[in-house]
Design a protein around this motif. Structure first.
Motif, PDB file in Angstrom:
ATOM      1  N   VAL A  66     -46.387 -14.947  23.347  1.00  0.00           N
ATOM      2  CA  VAL A  66     -46.490 -14.124  24.558  1.00  0.00           C
ATOM      3  C   VAL A  66     -47.385 -14.805  25.589  1.00  0.00           C
ATOM      4  CG1 VAL A  66     -47.378 -11.937  25.460  1.00  0.00           C
ATOM      5  CG2 VAL A  66     -45.969 -11.953  23.405  1.00  0.00           C
ATOM      6  N   ALA A  67     -48.487 -15.392  25.129  1.00  0.00           N
ATOM      7  CA  ALA A  67     -49.383 -16.105  26.046  1.00  0.00           C
ATOM      8  C   ALA A  67     -48.690 -17.331  26.639  1.00  0.00           C
ATOM      9  CB  ALA A  67     -50.657 -16.520  25.317  1.00  0.00           C
ATOM     10  N   ALA A 109     -45.461 -17.614  27.155  1.00  0.00           N
ATOM     11  CA  ALA A 109     -44.472 -17.113  28.102  1.00  0.00           C
ATOM     12  C   ALA A 109     -45.119 -16.720  29.428  1.00  0.00           C
ATOM     13  CB  ALA A 109     -43.736 -15.919  27.506  1.00  0.00           C
ATOM     14  N   GLU A 110     -46.269 -16.085  29.344  1.00  0.00           N
ATOM     15  CA  GLU A 110     -46.947 -15.625  30.553  1.00  0.00           C
ATOM     16  C   GLU A 110     -47.562 -16.789  31.330  1.00  0.00           C
ATOM     17  OE1 GLU A 110     -50.181 -12.190  31.786  1.00  0.00           O
ATOM     18  OE2 GLU A 110     -50.216 -13.007  29.765  1.00  0.00           O
ATOM     19  N   HIS A 111     -48.233 -17.674  30.625  1.00  0.00           N
ATOM     20  CA  HIS A 111     -48.965 -18.747  31.298  1.00  0.00           C
ATOM     21  C   HIS A 111     -48.065 -19.904  31.724  1.00  0.00           C
ATOM     22  CE1 HIS A 111     -51.604 -22.324  31.563  1.00  0.00           C
ATOM     23  NE2 HIS A 111     -52.424 -21.458  32.137  1.00  0.00           N
ATOM     24  N   GLY A 133     -44.411 -18.048  33.423  1.00  0.00           N
ATOM     25  CA  GLY A 133     -44.563 -16.985  34.418  1.00  0.00           C
ATOM     26  C   GLY A 133     -43.714 -15.761  34.159  1.00  0.00           C
ATOM     27  N   MET A 134     -43.469 -15.444  32.890  1.00  0.00           N
ATOM     28  CA  MET A 134     -42.651 -14.281  32.547  1.00  0.00           C
ATOM     29  C   MET A 134     -43.489 -13.012  32.577  1.00  0.00           C
ATOM     30  SD  MET A 134     -40.461 -15.638  29.330  1.00  0.00           S
ATOM     31  CE  MET A 134     -39.407 -17.055  29.408  1.00  0.00           C
ATOM     32  N   ASN A 135     -42.815 -11.872  32.771  1.00  0.00           N
ATOM     33  CA  ASN A 135     -43.466 -10.566  32.767  1.00  0.00           C
ATOM     34  C   ASN A 135     -43.613 -10.105  31.306  1.00  0.00           C
ATOM     35  OD1 ASN A 135     -44.493  -8.088  33.318  1.00  0.00           O
ATOM     36  ND2 ASN A 135     -42.686  -7.320  34.394  1.00  0.00           N
ATOM     37  N   VAL A 136     -44.825  -9.756  30.900  1.00  0.00           N
ATOM     38  CA  VAL A 136     -45.106  -9.421  29.503  1.00  0.00           C
ATOM     39  C   VAL A 136     -44.391  -8.139  29.072  1.00  0.00           C
ATOM     40  CG1 VAL A 136     -46.957  -8.901  27.868  1.00  0.00           C
ATOM     41  CG2 VAL A 136     -47.321 -10.603  29.631  1.00  0.00           C
ATOM     42  N   GLU A 137     -44.208  -7.178  29.983  1.00  0.00           N
ATOM     43  CA  GLU A 137     -43.578  -5.911  29.624  1.00  0.00           C
ATOM     44  C   GLU A 137     -42.092  -6.064  29.289  1.00  0.00           C
ATOM     45  OE1 GLU A 137     -45.617  -5.952  32.514  1.00  0.00           O
ATOM     46  OE2 GLU A 137     -47.278  -5.214  31.292  1.00  0.00           O
ATOM     47  N   LEU A 195     -40.666  -8.676  27.663  1.00  0.00           N
ATOM     48  CA  LEU A 195     -40.430  -9.668  26.611  1.00  0.00           C
ATOM     49  C   LEU A 195     -39.941  -9.006  25.325  1.00  0.00           C
ATOM     50  CD1 LEU A 195     -43.516 -12.025  26.972  1.00  0.00           C
ATOM     51  CD2 LEU A 195     -41.195 -12.420  27.757  1.00  0.00           C
ATOM     52  N   GLU A 241     -37.144 -12.938  28.087  1.00  0.00           N
ATOM     53  CA  GLU A 241     -37.181 -11.765  28.967  1.00  0.00           C
ATOM     54  C   GLU A 241     -35.849 -11.025  28.915  1.00  0.00           C
ATOM     55  OE1 GLU A 241     -39.928 -11.588  32.865  1.00  0.00           O
ATOM     56  OE2 GLU A 241     -38.425 -13.159  32.850  1.00  0.00           O
TER      57      GLU A 241
END
Length: 111
Positions: free
Chosen positions: A55-56, A58-60, A63-67, A69, A109
Motif C-alpha cells: 500500500v505504501a 502504491a501511494e508513494h 500516486g494511487m488513492n489508498v481508499e 486499492l 486500483e
C-alpha cells in the motif's frame, strides 16, 4: 497499474502461507487488514507487514488513492529448504525439512 511488494525467506511452510493468501485475494485493503487481524494464523503477521508495504509503494511510487486499492495478486512460492536431522532409535537418523517461502503481493486500483 499494479504496485508490488516482495518478502523472501520467510521461515514458514508455503502450504500454511497459501491459506492466508487465498483468504485475502480479491478483497479491498481495509477488509483484508481486518480479516488478518482477526485470524489466528502465524502467517498473518508477515502478510500484514507485506500488505502495508504494498500500500505504501502504491501511494508513494505510483500516486494511487489508498481508499480504492484492492489485493489483486498474492503468491506464496517455496524457497530453499533447510535440511536438518534428529537422531532416532537404534542408531538411525530422521530428516527434518525446515521450509521457507517467498511471498509476492500486488495491489491495484478499482476502476
Amino acid at each position: 497499474m499494479e504496485a508490488l511488494a516482495h518478502v523472501k525467506y520467510v521461515r514458514m511452510s508455503p502450504r500454511k502461507v497459501k491459506l492466508v493468501c487465498d483468504m485475502i485475494r480479491g478483497k479491498d485493503v481495509a477488509t483484508a487488514t481486518a480479516l488478518m487481524m482477526q485470524t489466528p494464523k502465524a502467517a498473518c503477521e508477515p502478510m500484514m507487514k507485506l500488505l502495508k508495504s504494498a500500500v505504501a509503494n502504491a501511494e508513494h511510487n505510483n500516486g494511487m488513492n489508498v481508499e480504492n486499492l484492492y489485493v489483486s495478486t498474492v503468491m506464496a512460492n517455496p524457497g530453499p529448504t533447510l535440511k536438518r536431522g534428529m537422531p532416532r532409535a537404534k542408531g538411525s537418523y530422521n530428516r527434518i525439512l525446515k521450509r521457507t517461502t517467498h511471498i509476492t503481493l500486488g495491489v491495484s486500483e478499482k476502476a
